[in-house]
Write an enzyme that holds these catalytic residues in place. Structure first.
Site, PDB file in Angstrom:
ATOM      1  N   LYS A   1       0.907  -1.333  -0.044  1.00  0.00           N
ATOM      2  CA  LYS A   1       0.016  -0.038  -0.087  1.00  0.00           C
ATOM      3  C   LYS A   1       0.717   1.237  -0.109  1.00  0.00           C
ATOM      4  O   LYS A   1       0.555   2.377  -0.503  1.00  0.00           O
ATOM      5  CB  LYS A   1      -0.953  -0.132   1.124  1.00  0.00           C
ATOM      6  CG  LYS A   1      -1.872  -1.107   1.120  1.00  0.00           C
ATOM      7  CD  LYS A   1      -3.167  -1.305   1.992  1.00  0.00           C
ATOM      8  CE  LYS A   1      -4.019  -2.168   1.694  1.00  0.00           C
ATOM      9  NZ  LYS A   1      -3.833  -3.494   2.105  1.00  0.00           N
TER      10      LYS A   1
HETATM   11  C1  LIG Z   1      -4.263  -4.645   1.435  1.00  0.00           C
HETATM   12  C2  LIG Z   1      -3.466  -5.900   1.293  1.00  0.00           C
HETATM   13  C3  LIG Z   1      -3.792  -6.765   0.535  1.00  0.00           C
HETATM   14  C4  LIG Z   1      -5.044  -6.844  -0.518  1.00  0.00           C
HETATM   15  O1  LIG Z   1      -5.179  -6.001  -1.449  1.00  0.00           O
HETATM   16  P1  LIG Z   1      -6.254  -5.377  -2.299  1.00  0.00           P
HETATM   17  O2  LIG Z   1      -6.092  -4.297  -3.054  1.00  0.00           O
HETATM   18  O3  LIG Z   1      -7.319  -4.934  -1.118  1.00  0.00           O
HETATM   19  O4  LIG Z   1      -7.041  -6.591  -3.035  1.00  0.00           O
HETATM   20  C5  LIG Z   1      -2.905  -7.978   0.169  1.00  0.00           C
HETATM   21  N1  LIG Z   1      -1.965  -8.010   1.075  1.00  0.00           N
HETATM   22  C6  LIG Z   1      -1.516  -7.046   1.912  1.00  0.00           C
HETATM   23  C7  LIG Z   1      -0.387  -7.172   2.827  1.00  0.00           C
HETATM   24  C8  LIG Z   1      -2.481  -6.042   2.134  1.00  0.00           C
HETATM   25  O5  LIG Z   1      -1.903  -4.964   3.003  1.00  0.00           O
END
Ligand SMILES: *Cc1c(COP(=O)(O)O)cnc(C)c1O
Length: 466
Positions: free
Chosen positions: A112
């Site tokens: 993110k």
């Molecule tokens: C947010 C997150 C996901 C999921 O990603 P999406 O875009 O919501 O599908 C997977 N792995 C980690 C470590 C995350 O922080």
């Protein structure tokens, strides 16, 4: 470049408009009116660019003249300068055709950061031009909150308040939020669940006098700018492995569908992506949909991959809009029925189009631990529980002989309990976070009462504006 709502009931906006708006006023999600496409020659010309330059070049296709590549480039350079790997998003080869792409070298150790580090700077740049200020409010079960705080701490004209469920995030996750010492950051530990936090945030947005008084804004994963900022790493992986002249498969551990949607967008822009593998944990609504057109909502079950403990993948609406030939009325009707009845009616033809490209695989906690163990034993490489879900899905579904890239979405040190359960040792935090357990924490504990929480957000915003 203009953006329209998937539900057809919002005025089209430019990139800055969708950045600041987040959700469209008709409840839909903003999507580009037309998708930018690059020719094979244009893709080849991108080989060899460093990551910030590649990101600026590709994101400029979505921002248009209001934010040209020349202005984006220094923002991308600043956003990725703090990443702990010179390649920003390095590939690691684990098998003849199997790679992981490490998306966890940012300040909070999850993918993110790649979007939010840029989005925080996009907010700041846009507010500097138009004036004014905003208060970002969000609810988090862990990863999003820390990435949003890291992205907004110390930025001019932005205040941020993040609600987390008291005692229900991991200690690493909580400390990554509460040890950030910046006057524009407020952490609120709510006596309640993640759903309570989310309801409180929704209630703040629905409280118009409050919303207008503090200039509320959101950075949740439905914000188009986040998707746009996730496209470049798929392009980086594909180009490094021979695109546009060689095919590629991506396997993505999925929750809200934002990350895998960015992979879809990279394909829509012309990269030869032949399959998109969606990994789910036991919250397997997407796997059931892809296997049998069963998009029915069940209760959320906590798992070892908590950032994927989701039953309503909000970004799926953007794919649905495409599957329905960009018909906003049909999209709105399907979403309304999903909301009312917990079951999304997807026409058979649309479902077949989805399954021609996407495949889904669900991995329970036992299989997740087994996968962490298996990868470690076969290659010495440690994957976090989310990445393990993607890896197991790739092994189940990736076509023979085509190079497959698994998105490594978090650093294993972020989930030490699961790693210890799998391989019997706790992975050390990377050096830039090594003292995380010694840093002072700052947060307020509050009951799940809207008035009390609004008062804290309001006084925090006044204090910082003064
Ligand atoms: C947010 C997150 C996901 C999921 O990603 P999406 O875009 O919501 O599908 C997977 N792995 C980690 C470590 C995350 O922080």
């Amino acid at each position: 470049m203009r953006y329209v709502s998937t539900r057809g009931g919002a005025e089209p906006r430019d990139f800055e408009g969708v950045l600041l708006a987040g959700l469209a006023e008709d409840g839909g999600l903003f999507v580009p009116e037309t998708w930018p496409e690059l020719s094979a020659a244009e893709w080849r010309a991108l080989r060899g660019l460093d990551y910030p330059a590649l990101a600026a070049r590709l994101i400029a296709r979505f921002t248009g003249p209001a934010l040209p590549e020349a202005e984006l480039l220094p923002l991308c350079q600043a956003a990725y300068a703090g990443f702990a790997h010179p390649a920003v998003v390095p590939l690691v080869q684990l098998g003849p055709h199997l790679f992981v792409q490490e998306l966890f070298h940012g300040p909070t150790l999850a993918f993110k950061d790649l979007a939010l580090q840029l989005v925080g700077r996009l907010f700041e740049a846009s507010l500097a031009k138009r004036g004014g200020e905003i208060a970002i409010v969000g609810a988090t079960s862990g990863d999003t909150g820390s990435a949003a705080i890291a992205a907004c701490a110390g930025r001019a004209r932005i205040r941020i308040a993040i609600l987390h469920p008291d005692g229900r995030t991991s200690e690493v996750q909580r400390r990554q939020m509460t040890t950030v010492l910046a006057p524009n950051v407020t952490n609120i530990a709510v006596a309640g669940s993640f759903d309570d936090c989310q309801d409180l945030v929704k209630a703040m947005f629905a409280d118009t006098p409050f919303r207008e008084a503090v200039h509320l804004a959101a950075v949740n994963s439905i914000n188009w700018a986040r998707i746009a900022a996730q496209i470049p790493y798929y392009a980086a992986a594909a180009l490094a492995l021979g695109a546009p002249d060689r095919e590629i498969v991506f396997a993505v551990p999925t929750g809200n569908f934002g990350n895998v949607l960015a992979a879809w967008a990279a394909r829509r822009m012309g990269l030869p992506v032949t399959r998109l593998i969606v990994g789910s944990n036991q919250n397997d609504i997407l796997a059931r949909f892809l296997a049998a057109n069963d998009m029915s909502r069940r209760a959320v079950v906590p798992s070892l991959s908590p950032s994927m403990d989701i039953q309503v993948s909000s970004n799926f609406e953007r794919l649905l809009f495409e599957l329905l030939d960009r018909d906003p009325r049909a999209t709105a009707a399907a979403m309304q029925q999903f909301r009312a009845a917990g079951q999304m009616p997807v026409p058979d033809a649309a479902w077949r189009r989805a399954t021609a490209l996407f495949a889904g695989h669900a991995v329970d906690d036992a299989a997740t631990l087994a996968e962490i163990r298996r990868v470690e034993a076969s290659s010495g490489y440690l994957v976090d529980p989310h990445t393990a879900v993607g890896m197991a899905a790739a092994r189940a579904l990736s076509p023979q002989g085509i190079q497959t890239v698994v998105a490594a979405t978090a650093h294993p040190a972020k989930f030490p309990d699961a790693i210890e359960a799998a391989v019997g040792r706790r992975p050390p935090l990377p050096s830039h976070l090594a003292d995380l357990y010694d840093r002072d924490e700052h947060y307020v504990r509050l009951p799940a009462e809207l008035g009390r929480i609004e008062a804290v957000v309001r006084s925090a915003s006044l204090r910082n504006a003064a």
